[in-house]
Design an enzyme around this catalytic site. Structure first.
Site, PDB file in Angstrom:
ATOM      1  N   TYR A 105       0.843  -1.213   0.000  1.00 14.13           N
ATOM      2  CA  TYR A 105       0.000   0.000   0.000  1.00 14.13           C
ATOM      3  C   TYR A 105       0.872   1.256   0.000  1.00 14.13           C
ATOM      4  CZ  TYR A 105      -3.771   3.169   1.501  1.00 14.13           C
ATOM      5  OH  TYR A 105      -4.691   4.191   1.594  1.00 14.13           O
ATOM      6  N   ARG A 235       1.551   8.428  14.802  1.00  9.81           N
ATOM      7  CA  ARG A 235       1.092   9.047  13.556  1.00  9.81           C
ATOM      8  C   ARG A 235       0.257  10.283  13.894  1.00  9.81           C
ATOM      9  NH1 ARG A 235      -2.116   5.296  10.070  1.00  9.81           N
ATOM     10  NH2 ARG A 235      -0.239   4.423   9.156  1.00  9.81           N
TER      11      ARG A 235
HETATM   12  N1  UDP Z   1      -5.026  -2.379  15.988  1.00 11.26           N
HETATM   13  C1  UDP Z   1      -5.313  -3.005  17.175  1.00 11.26           C
HETATM   14  N2  UDP Z   1      -6.363  -3.890  17.202  1.00 11.26           N
HETATM   15  C2  UDP Z   1      -7.121  -4.169  16.126  1.00 11.26           C
HETATM   16  C3  UDP Z   1      -6.832  -3.510  14.910  1.00 11.26           C
HETATM   17  C4  UDP Z   1      -5.768  -2.632  14.873  1.00 11.26           C
HETATM   18  O1  UDP Z   1      -4.659  -2.773  18.208  1.00 11.26           O
HETATM   19  O2  UDP Z   1      -8.052  -4.996  16.246  1.00 11.26           O
HETATM   20  C5  UDP Z   1      -3.904  -1.419  15.962  1.00 11.26           C
HETATM   21  C6  UDP Z   1      -2.929  -1.566  14.801  1.00 11.26           C
HETATM   22  O3  UDP Z   1      -1.901  -2.501  15.105  1.00 11.26           O
HETATM   23  C7  UDP Z   1      -2.401  -0.147  14.677  1.00 11.26           C
HETATM   24  C8  UDP Z   1      -3.584   0.715  15.113  1.00 11.26           C
HETATM   25  O4  UDP Z   1      -4.464  -0.148  15.825  1.00 11.26           O
HETATM   26  O5  UDP Z   1      -1.355   0.068  15.574  1.00 11.26           O
HETATM   27  C9  UDP Z   1      -4.361   1.336  13.949  1.00 11.26           C
HETATM   28  O6  UDP Z   1      -4.600   0.314  13.043  1.00 11.26           O
HETATM   29  P1  UDP Z   1      -5.614   0.452  11.833  1.00 11.26           P
HETATM   30  O7  UDP Z   1      -5.779  -0.935  11.288  1.00 11.26           O
HETATM   31  O8  UDP Z   1      -6.825   1.157  12.261  1.00 11.26           O
HETATM   32  O9  UDP Z   1      -4.897   1.332  10.735  1.00 11.26           O
HETATM   33  P2  UDP Z   1      -3.419   1.912  10.488  1.00 11.26           P
HETATM   34  O10 UDP Z   1      -3.394   3.206  11.188  1.00 11.26           O
HETATM   35  O11 UDP Z   1      -2.400   0.953  11.082  1.00 11.26           O
HETATM   36  O12 UDP Z   1      -3.313   2.023   9.041  1.00 11.26           O
END
Ligand code: UDP
Length: 276
Positions: A105, A235
């Site tokens: 991505y 982020r």
């Molecule tokens: N995450 C989590 N539990 C979940 C899904 C995601 O702790 O069930 C964490 C993931 O590892 C990341 C953050 O939440 O650190 C945000 O993940 P998301 O998939 O929303 O999107 P990203 O910001 O990583 O693109």
């Protein structure tokens, strides 16, 4: 992309953007949002993500050139990878692992930005690039796989809430209405280069999970699962440029956005469970 068309999560796709695109009549603007963007999709649909970001962007730009249309690319904070500076300004070149699972991505979108700027410089296409940070709100898919939909569906079902790693990693969560306003302003302004659109509401995933459990009035427990490879530790957008060029910043507080999103997930789960 063909393999996506029969897929229940992508049945809204009408065009295969990796083939020659033909649209009758005049076009004022083309907004290229055609990519799965959930980390769960990076493993489910890696090749499709690469194709839609590269070949799809090329075709969509070709259409913009042919029609003399303005082109808006939906890029992503993933361009910054696992950032070594925070907050991230548009001038930061990022810290991306090209061969990691997220690389499909990250690199597709970085390529898409390069292609968009080449069409601008070489063919004079008017372009806009938005780097979208974490966004949430009603109408997210229940099985989207991102943190906020996972936490809501798990908490509302009374299941364990899955926090990856220790949950200290942060994201800045923007309510979808604010994002849409930012996109509209960017499309209509005269600034070419990439612009971050995202909120300043930075929160750790552990605190976000607790907040959503509380909002749902749920008894769910938090459990920890392995942190996916290359998962960004922080982020947060530097939105100086969005403020200056668009007069934009997020208006809806995260708690209000989460309250509205909670209402949506309650209804969506009811509909799913009654077979609707
Ligand atoms: N995450 C989590 N539990 C979940 C899904 C995601 O702790 O069930 C964490 C993931 O590892 C990341 C953050 O939440 O650190 C945000 O993940 P998301 O998939 O929303 O999107 P990203 O910001 O990583 O693109």
């Amino acid at each position: 992309i063909e393999p996506l068309l029969g897929h229940e999560r992508f049945d809204f796709l009408h065009y295969d953007v990796t083939n020659y695109l033909h649209v009758e009549g005049e076009l004022d603007a083309i907004l290229h949002f055609a990519s799965p963007a959930s980390p769960a999709d990076f493993e489910r649909l890696p090749i499709q993500i690469l194709k839609v970001g590269s070949i799809g962007t090329h075709k969509a730009l070709g259409l913009a050139k042919a029609k003399g249309a303005r082109f808006l690319l939906a890029s992503t904070s993933e361009c910054y990878g696992d950032p070594l500076v925070s907050p991230q300004p548009e001038t930061y070149f990022g810290n991306v692992n090209p061969v990691g699972i997220r690389g499909v991505y990250d690199e597709a979108t970085r390529f898409a930005e390069a292609m968009t700027m080449a069409y601008h410089r070489h063919h004079g296409v008017e372009v806009r690039i938005v780097r979208i940070f974490n966004t949430f709100g009603p109408r997210m898919q229940l099985d989207d796989g991102r943190a906020i939909p996972n936490f809501f569906t798990q908490a509302l079902r009374g299941e364990d809430v899955t926090v990856y790693g220790d949950g200290s990693q942060t994201r800045s969560i923007c309510y979808v209405e604010d994002l849409v306003e930012g996109l509209w302003r960017l499309l209509n302004c005269d600034y070419t280069g990439p612009v971050n659109i995202g909120s300043q509401a930075e929160i750790s995933m552990f605190d976000l999970a607790k907040k959503i459990i509380e909002l749902c009035g749920s008894e769910s427990k938090i459990i920890h699962k392995d942190l996916p490879a290359d998962d960004p530790k922080v982020r947060r957008p530097d939105i100086t440029l969005a403020r200056e060029k668009l007069g934009w910043e997020a208006q809806i507080p995260a708690d209000e956005g989460l309250r509205r999103t909670h209402e949506y997930f309650v209804e969506a789960l009811k509909a799913r469970e009654s077979g609707g």
